[in-house]
Design a protein around this motif. Sequence first.
Motif, mmCIF file in Angstrom:
data_model
loop_
_atom_site.group_PDB
_atom_site.id
_atom_site.type_symbol
_atom_site.label_atom_id
_atom_site.label_comp_id
_atom_site.label_asym_id
_atom_site.label_seq_id
_atom_site.Cartn_x
_atom_site.Cartn_y
_atom_site.Cartn_z
ATOM 1 N N ASN A 113 0.868 -1.180 0.000
ATOM 2 C CA ASN A 113 0.000 0.000 0.000
ATOM 3 C C ASN A 113 0.907 1.233 0.000
ATOM 4 O OD1 ASN A 113 -1.752 2.086 0.519
ATOM 5 N ND2 ASN A 113 -2.653 1.181 2.362
ATOM 6 N N ASP A 114 0.856 2.026 -1.072
ATOM 7 C CA ASP A 114 1.727 3.205 -1.168
ATOM 8 C C ASP A 114 1.466 4.214 -0.053
ATOM 9 O OD1 ASP A 114 3.095 2.333 -3.409
ATOM 10 O OD2 ASP A 114 1.581 3.099 -4.786
ATOM 11 N N ASP A 118 3.537 7.232 4.021
ATOM 12 C CA ASP A 118 3.208 8.400 4.837
ATOM 13 C C ASP A 118 2.588 8.016 6.169
ATOM 14 O OD1 ASP A 118 4.044 10.207 2.801
ATOM 15 O OD2 ASP A 118 2.142 9.861 1.757
ATOM 16 N N ASP A 119 1.809 6.927 6.185
ATOM 17 C CA ASP A 119 1.139 6.507 7.410
ATOM 18 C C ASP A 119 1.149 4.983 7.491
ATOM 19 O OD1 ASP A 119 -0.362 6.095 9.657
ATOM 20 O OD2 ASP A 119 -2.270 6.764 8.779
ATOM 21 N N PRO A 120 2.104 4.402 8.223
ATOM 22 C CA PRO A 120 2.164 2.941 8.307
ATOM 23 C C PRO A 120 0.979 2.337 9.046
ATOM 24 C CG PRO A 120 3.710 3.935 9.844
ATOM 25 C CD PRO A 120 3.176 5.056 8.993
ATOM 26 N N ASN A 121 0.124 3.177 9.648
ATOM 27 C CA ASN A 121 -1.071 2.679 10.334
ATOM 28 C C ASN A 121 -2.284 2.637 9.413
ATOM 29 O OD1 ASN A 121 0.018 2.621 13.213
ATOM 30 N ND2 ASN A 121 0.438 4.742 12.616
ATOM 31 N N GLY A 124 -5.418 0.067 4.784
ATOM 32 C CA GLY A 124 -5.540 -0.524 3.454
ATOM 33 C C GLY A 124 -4.569 -1.671 3.236
ATOM 34 N N LEU A 125 -5.034 -2.725 2.565
ATOM 35 C CA LEU A 125 -4.202 -3.891 2.315
ATOM 36 C C LEU A 125 -3.223 -3.668 1.173
ATOM 37 C CD1 LEU A 125 -6.920 -6.677 2.579
ATOM 38 C CD2 LEU A 125 -5.186 -6.104 4.271
ATOM 39 N N GLY A 126 -3.528 -2.728 0.276
ATOM 40 C CA GLY A 126 -2.680 -2.507 -0.879
ATOM 41 C C GLY A 126 -2.986 -3.469 -2.004
ATOM 42 N N GLU A 127 -2.310 -3.273 -3.117
ATOM 43 C CA GLU A 127 -2.502 -4.105 -4.289
ATOM 44 C C GLU A 127 -1.372 -5.132 -4.395
ATOM 45 O OE1 GLU A 127 -5.147 -3.893 -6.154
ATOM 46 O OE2 GLU A 127 -5.930 -2.168 -5.021
ATOM 47 N N TYR A 128 -1.663 -6.260 -5.050
ATOM 48 C CA TYR A 128 -0.613 -7.233 -5.309
ATOM 49 C C TYR A 128 0.455 -6.605 -6.194
ATOM 50 C CZ TYR A 128 -3.114 -11.175 -3.268
ATOM 51 O OH TYR A 128 -3.725 -12.024 -2.389
ATOM 52 N N VAL A 129 1.698 -6.834 -5.829
ATOM 53 C CA VAL A 129 2.822 -6.307 -6.603
ATOM 54 C C VAL A 129 3.144 -7.311 -7.703
ATOM 55 C CG1 VAL A 129 5.225 -5.564 -6.538
ATOM 56 C CG2 VAL A 129 3.722 -5.106 -4.591
ATOM 57 N N TRP A 140 9.298 -4.333 -1.888
ATOM 58 C CA TRP A 140 9.521 -5.466 -0.986
ATOM 59 C C TRP A 140 10.486 -5.081 0.128
ATOM 60 C CZ3 TRP A 140 13.421 -8.846 0.608
ATOM 61 C CH2 TRP A 140 12.992 -10.054 1.170
ATOM 62 N N MET A 141 11.545 -4.344 -0.206
ATOM 63 C CA MET A 141 12.511 -3.938 0.824
ATOM 64 C C MET A 141 11.896 -2.933 1.791
ATOM 65 S SD MET A 141 16.227 -3.825 -1.119
ATOM 66 C CE MET A 141 15.687 -2.943 -2.575
ATOM 67 N N LYS A 142 11.062 -2.015 1.290
ATOM 68 C CA LYS A 142 10.394 -1.067 2.190
ATOM 69 C C LYS A 142 9.421 -1.797 3.109
ATOM 70 C CE LYS A 142 8.869 1.942 -0.882
ATOM 71 N NZ LYS A 142 8.237 3.182 -1.387
ATOM 72 N N PHE A 143 8.834 -2.878 2.613
ATOM 73 C CA PHE A 143 7.940 -3.700 3.420
ATOM 74 C C PHE A 143 8.724 -4.474 4.484
ATOM 75 C CE2 PHE A 143 6.182 -7.996 4.009
ATOM 76 C CZ PHE A 143 4.908 -7.721 4.473
ATOM 77 N N MET A 144 9.871 -5.032 4.103
ATOM 78 C CA MET A 144 10.607 -5.914 4.996
ATOM 79 C C MET A 144 11.450 -5.167 6.025
ATOM 80 S SD MET A 144 9.923 -9.091 4.555
ATOM 81 C CE MET A 144 11.305 -9.753 5.498
#
Length: 653
Positions: A113-114, A118-121, A124-129, A140-144
């Motif tokens: 979720n882009d 700005d807000d990690p809280n 939204g689930l976001g879209e499949y990459v 993936w790195m920003k997620f991990m």
Amino acid sequence: MSHPETSLPVDSPTLAELTRAELIELIEAQQEAGIRISFPGKSNARKTGRRVRPRTLRELKSYGAGSEPERAHNLVIEGDNLQSLATLYKDRGQVDLIIADPPYNTGRDFRYNDRWDDDPNDPGLGEYVASDDGARHTKWMKFMWPRLQMMKSMLKPGGVIAVCIDYRELFRLGQMLDELFMEQNRLAIINWQKSYAPRNDKNHVSAATEYILVYAKDEARATTALLPRTPEMDARYRSPDGDPRIWKPKDASGSKAAKNQTMVYAIQSPFTGELHYPQAGSCWRTAQRQLLTWITQWGADYELRDLDDAVERAKIIGIAPSDVPPVMGIVLKTPLGKASAAARKRLEAGHWPQLFFGQKGTGRPALKSYLEDVKQGRVPTTFWADEDYTQPIVLGTTSWAHTESGHSQTGIGELDAIVGPHHGFDTVKPLKLIEKVINLWCPPDGIVLDPFAGSGTTGHAVLRLNAETGSERRFTLIEQGRPDRGDSYARSLLADRLKRVISGKWRSQTVDPQPGGFRFAALDRKVDAAALLSMERGEMTDTVIASHFDSNRRRGPGLSYEAPAKYRYLVARNADDEGFFLVWDGPNENTNLTEDVYEDIVAEATDANLKPIYHVYARLFLFQTDDVIFYQIPDRILRDFGLDLRGEPFSEE
């Protein structure tokens, strides 16, 4: 995409805006000459973990299993793993082993979720990459990154993290772990064989293996256990001489001659009279006095004698003859003919001494290595071959689907047997694989955390190992599931699997039940003072039990619930049989500890056979007494969740 970081990245805040932890990290980066990974948004990702708010935990009793004390040992959390890790603040620094099986970024298993930038809280689930997304590795790195940061903080000083991955993100994950944990704390890169038959996957080389990257929080304080010995290993031990204890031969010499120069000398054979020296670079591995005792058991007298052999010993050690220390050799005192006859008589009689010269008496000095004296285990290697993972852990009398199609299907076959087919979960690790990781890096009384729990293989492995070995490991599992489809893996799959493992009521058959239990809780509202003060009693009860942390009991199970209908104030007890009482009938009524409330609390504790130490959560402490340990609402709860009482963002400091 990697470079030595010598200055603040472009998107970084000013020095004045950095937290203490960020300043320390920056200083360490300046002092190190190592390579640090760089990617767009890294600076923001490094701060994400401190911006995520913890949540209250709402227990869903119907999805848990076991008695209240058994439920208190283990926890399953339904919800986002980053928010869950923030919620588990009280367990920071207490986890022995983290097993993580994150999305492999295949194009169909990972959402981003882009708005999280700005807000990690953001809920939204976001879209499949997609696999053709040009920013898929960056996302993936920003997620991990923040998840790995928080996982590291969960580990105890000697704790270990084992992250499963395949070739797609192997190198980027390795660089992130090298930077976060430091390269010297890398314990292993495990290469495990997931399939033995080549697949037509349109690649130049068929991918038959996956990887587990293993890092310690502090390598000097981490422990790697031995693996159980195999029957093949034990079969090498025999007793060709009739010794009542089985043994196998081992070389009487070992390495490091340069460090043990006085253990380089000659030993004369009682059979042939030959003078035997250690091999080049080697020395005898046993003290000379002990070797002298053993060799005389062949029926001849020996003595220590100067052989004037400095040149010979110098070649073995690798130094000049003038530098060789004076050492006497072990040589025959009895004439060779008489010694040889006595030795051959002893050879034929059997049950030879521990120092021997081969089964015919013509070999080099060797030692008998008894099975009962060796370490009861084997050293793990970095390649875990297919024989461990070809078959499911239990076959029973029912056929297992898919087992013939390769090792990657073994976990699916196990899951099919437990919960039935058509579960739609196709990324299941074999139970033996996870058990092996747990055996190596989690002590028998340790805590295992799995932030990407999936179908619950880690929980199953802990329960099974506890039942088999008598260990008392505990687990915390986190799984969000698929809320976009109205089908949470946490409820419909993970909880179902664990309940069936505990009861023994598998879909395919009935098996032996595995003792244990677990609490099942869902993430609820964000934690802040306003949210806490607006809670009804049921919500506050769950929050108190989720947040409570006792620094004097850093191990052991958490609080276990008491029946809420029976008591007005008693909500839980700890392992020491001390009661926990909640004075809270809602945001506007009965929230203070008064004398009348105290008397009711004492009566309830007496009725429940609890010790006369009363842990009381309330808004105000209006009645002072020495036998009450008071926890103020909301301040104590906020603190136990790791929140600054001034309302600042979440911080480990």
